[in-house]
Design a protein around this motif. Structure first.
Motif, mmCIF file in Angstrom:
data_model
loop_
_atom_site.group_PDB
_atom_site.id
_atom_site.type_symbol
_atom_site.label_atom_id
_atom_site.label_comp_id
_atom_site.label_asym_id
_atom_site.label_seq_id
_atom_site.Cartn_x
_atom_site.Cartn_y
_atom_site.Cartn_z
ATOM 1 N N THR A 91 0.837 -1.202 0.000
ATOM 2 C CA THR A 91 0.000 0.000 0.000
ATOM 3 C C THR A 91 0.871 1.251 0.000
ATOM 4 N N ALA A 92 0.666 2.119 -0.992
ATOM 5 C CA ALA A 92 1.479 3.321 -1.141
ATOM 6 C C ALA A 92 0.955 4.141 -2.313
ATOM 7 N N VAL A 93 1.462 5.368 -2.433
ATOM 8 C CA VAL A 93 1.311 6.129 -3.660
ATOM 9 C C VAL A 93 2.457 5.736 -4.575
ATOM 10 N N TYR A 94 2.144 5.337 -5.794
ATOM 11 C CA TYR A 94 3.146 4.899 -6.754
ATOM 12 C C TYR A 94 3.406 6.003 -7.768
ATOM 13 N N TYR A 95 4.697 6.320 -7.983
ATOM 14 C CA TYR A 95 5.118 7.398 -8.873
ATOM 15 C C TYR A 95 5.930 6.858 -10.038
ATOM 16 N N CYS A 96 5.627 7.338 -11.222
ATOM 17 C CA CYS A 96 6.408 7.069 -12.415
ATOM 18 C C CYS A 96 7.471 8.156 -12.568
ATOM 19 N N ALA A 97 8.679 7.779 -13.014
ATOM 20 C CA ALA A 97 9.765 8.735 -13.183
ATOM 21 C C ALA A 97 10.555 8.434 -14.450
ATOM 22 N N ALA A 98 11.176 9.468 -15.026
ATOM 23 C CA ALA A 98 11.994 9.341 -16.230
ATOM 24 C C ALA A 98 13.306 10.086 -16.046
ATOM 25 N N GLY A 99 14.399 9.521 -16.570
ATOM 26 C CA GLY A 99 15.699 10.157 -16.455
ATOM 27 C C GLY A 99 16.692 9.640 -17.469
ATOM 28 N N LEU A 100 17.901 10.198 -17.423
ATOM 29 C CA LEU A 100 18.939 9.866 -18.393
ATOM 30 C C LEU A 100 19.789 8.676 -17.981
ATOM 31 N N VAL A 101 19.661 8.227 -16.720
ATOM 32 C CA VAL A 101 20.516 7.177 -16.184
ATOM 33 C C VAL A 101 19.675 6.022 -15.657
ATOM 34 N N PHE A 102 20.112 4.812 -15.916
ATOM 35 C CA PHE A 102 19.498 3.597 -15.383
ATOM 36 C C PHE A 102 19.965 3.446 -13.944
ATOM 37 N N THR A 103 19.099 3.808 -12.981
ATOM 38 C CA THR A 103 19.510 3.884 -11.592
ATOM 39 C C THR A 103 18.326 3.698 -10.658
ATOM 40 N N THR A 104 18.613 3.380 -9.391
ATOM 41 C CA THR A 104 17.599 3.266 -8.348
ATOM 42 C C THR A 104 17.480 4.545 -7.514
ATOM 43 N N GLU A 105 18.323 5.542 -7.787
ATOM 44 C CA GLU A 105 18.377 6.752 -6.977
ATOM 45 C C GLU A 105 17.351 7.777 -7.459
ATOM 46 N N PRO A 106 16.408 8.189 -6.606
ATOM 47 C CA PRO A 106 15.348 9.095 -7.062
ATOM 48 C C PRO A 106 15.856 10.455 -7.546
#
Length: 122
Positions: A91-106
């Motif tokens: 259970t949570a709010v789920y966020y989609c994100a896009a960036g230039l690097v393949f990473t786990t760091e928000p």
């Protein structure tokens, strides 16, 4: 810039499934890595899953590995998160994100969706 719009959240019983969608605008979708993060009440935002710009590689948090699947459809400019065997702790709010690097760091992700609520009942 990129605009991200999420959908597919809702209420589901433990053991059930949901599929989240994130539709991206603009012409740069194919060059960006995509990811899903989640934030439960009273907790920090945490990584869930990510996929490379080509879709050739994925990586998952241990907490969701084997239950969640991230995928992307370049023709539709959309990334998905298929969630199976859901648990109340998902259970949570789920966020989609896009960036230039393949990473786990928000902080590496420049573009974020508005979030969609997922609630799993016991």
């Amino acid at each position: 810039q990129v605009q991200l719009v999420e959908s597919g959240g809702g209420l589901v019983q433990a053991g059930g499934s949901l599929r989240l969608s994130c539709a991206a605008s603009g012409r740069t979708f194919r060059s960006l890595s995509m990811a899903w993060f989640r934030q439960a009440p009273g907790k920090e935002r945490e990584f869930a899953a990510t996929i490379t710009s080509s879709g050739g590689a994925t990586y998952y948090a241990d907490s969701v590995k084997g239950r969640f699947t991230i995928s992307r459809d370049s023709a539709k400019n959309t990334v998905y998160l298929q969630m199976n065997s859901l648990k109340p702790e998902d259970t949570a709010v789920y966020y989609c994100a896009a960036g230039l690097v393949f990473t786990t760091e928000p902080h590496r992700y420049a573009y974020w969706g508005q979030g969609t609520q997922v609630t799993v009942s016991s």
